[in-house]
Design a protein around this motif. Structure first.
Motif, PDB file in Angstrom:
ATOM      1  N   MET A   1       0.816  -1.198   0.000  1.00 20.23           N
ATOM      2  CA  MET A   1       0.000   0.000   0.000  1.00 20.23           C
ATOM      3  C   MET A   1       0.857   1.258   0.000  1.00 20.23           C
ATOM      4  N   GLU A   2       2.028   1.189   0.615  1.00 23.75           N
ATOM      5  CA  GLU A   2       2.863   2.376   0.761  1.00 23.75           C
ATOM      6  C   GLU A   2       3.205   3.021  -0.582  1.00 23.75           C
ATOM      7  N   SER A   3       3.559   2.224  -1.583  1.00 22.23           N
ATOM      8  CA  SER A   3       3.918   2.804  -2.884  1.00 22.23           C
ATOM      9  C   SER A   3       2.695   3.437  -3.559  1.00 22.23           C
ATOM     10  N   THR A   4       1.529   2.833  -3.419  1.00 23.95           N
ATOM     11  CA  THR A   4       0.299   3.394  -3.991  1.00 23.95           C
ATOM     12  C   THR A   4      -0.022   4.734  -3.337  1.00 23.95           C
ATOM     13  N   VAL A   5       0.165   4.824  -2.042  1.00 27.48           N
ATOM     14  CA  VAL A   5      -0.099   6.072  -1.318  1.00 27.48           C
ATOM     15  C   VAL A   5       0.897   7.147  -1.747  1.00 27.48           C
ATOM     16  N   LYS A   6       2.161   6.783  -1.884  1.00 26.24           N
ATOM     17  CA  LYS A   6       3.155   7.771  -2.339  1.00 26.24           C
ATOM     18  C   LYS A   6       2.817   8.273  -3.735  1.00 26.24           C
ATOM     19  N   GLU A   7       2.364   7.385  -4.615  1.00 24.93           N
ATOM     20  CA  GLU A   7       1.946   7.801  -5.962  1.00 24.93           C
ATOM     21  C   GLU A   7       0.756   8.754  -5.890  1.00 24.93           C
ATOM     22  N   LEU A   8      -0.195   8.472  -4.993  1.00 18.17           N
ATOM     23  CA  LEU A   8      -1.347   9.351  -4.800  1.00 18.17           C
ATOM     24  C   LEU A   8      -0.881  10.762  -4.449  1.00 18.17           C
ATOM     25  N   PHE A   9       0.059  10.871  -3.525  1.00 14.51           N
ATOM     26  CA  PHE A   9       0.491  12.198  -3.085  1.00 14.51           C
ATOM     27  C   PHE A   9       1.436  12.862  -4.075  1.00 14.51           C
ATOM     28  N   GLU A  10       2.121  12.099  -4.896  1.00 11.86           N
ATOM     29  CA  GLU A  10       2.883  12.704  -5.994  1.00 11.86           C
ATOM     30  C   GLU A  10       1.917  13.390  -6.968  1.00 11.86           C
ATOM     31  N   MET A  73       3.955  24.176  -3.492  1.00 16.49           N
ATOM     32  CA  MET A  73       3.737  23.252  -2.387  1.00 16.49           C
ATOM     33  C   MET A  73       4.545  22.008  -2.722  1.00 16.49           C
ATOM     34  N   ARG A  74       5.459  21.678  -1.848  1.00 14.13           N
ATOM     35  CA  ARG A  74       6.351  20.553  -2.106  1.00 14.13           C
ATOM     36  C   ARG A  74       6.261  19.558  -0.953  1.00 14.13           C
ATOM     37  N   ILE A  75       6.202  18.295  -1.291  1.00 15.23           N
ATOM     38  CA  ILE A  75       6.207  17.249  -0.267  1.00 15.23           C
ATOM     39  C   ILE A  75       7.651  16.932   0.095  1.00 15.23           C
ATOM     40  N   ARG A  76       7.943  17.007   1.386  1.00 14.11           N
ATOM     41  CA  ARG A  76       9.264  16.623   1.871  1.00 14.11           C
ATOM     42  C   ARG A  76       9.326  15.128   2.139  1.00 14.11           C
ATOM     43  N   HIS A  77       8.206  14.592   2.649  1.00 16.25           N
ATOM     44  CA  HIS A  77       8.227  13.181   3.057  1.00 16.25           C
ATOM     45  C   HIS A  77       6.798  12.681   3.238  1.00 16.25           C
TER      46      HIS A  77
END
Length: 150
Positions: A1-10, A73-77
């Motif tokens: 799930m973690e990679s899918t969530v990171k893609e969502l926020f990208e 707006m930039r995501i740091r993490h």
């Protein structure tokens, strides 16, 4: 799930910055959210539906960010805390950059905690918990404190 969530926020970050540039794709923005959602901040708790009203409110929000000279707006993490096989909390660390006419530009770090559901291989936001954005913007001189009293 973690990679899918990171893609969502990208995608979230990319669409947010596109909107800051004046080219908001509100259908794409709406696709980030589940059919219903909840939101909590010091201003209270609200709930809503992913419909035309959400798109209108989001468009108004982007217009306000442009008005106060939000540049990026930039995501740091992104860190996820699993709840079960379909749900997690995404702890998203953001940096917002603001241009100011009569002072140096400002960057502000803040966190938002999103409730995410993954069904059918697709992750969507169904809620979020945020801090006091207005107070943070006032503290950094992005907006002025109101002279009104309650």
């Amino acid at each position: 799930m973690e990679s899918t969530v990171k893609e969502l926020f990208e995608r979230y970050e990319r669409l947010f910055n596109q909107a800051l540039g004046g080219d908001a794709d509100m259908d794409a923005v709406a696709s980030l959210y589940a059919t219903d959602f909840i939101a909590a901040s010091p201003a209270g708790v609200t709930s809503g539906k992913n419909d035309e009203r959400l798109q209108k409110v989001m468009a108004q929000g982007y217009a306000r960010y442009r008005e106060i000279e939000t540049q990026e707006m930039r995501i740091r993490h992104v860190r996820t805390s699993p709840i079960d096989e379909h749900h997690c909390i995404a702890h998203v660390a953001w940096t917002a950059s603001y241009a100011r006419k009569e002072a140096p530009d400002v960057t502000i770090d803040f966190d938002v905690h999103y409730l995410v559901q993954k069904l059918g291989g697709e992750a969507k936001v169904f809620g979020w918990v945020a801090g006091d954005e207005e107070a943070l913007l006032k503290k950094h001189g992005i907006i002025q404190a109101s002279s009104e009293t309650a």
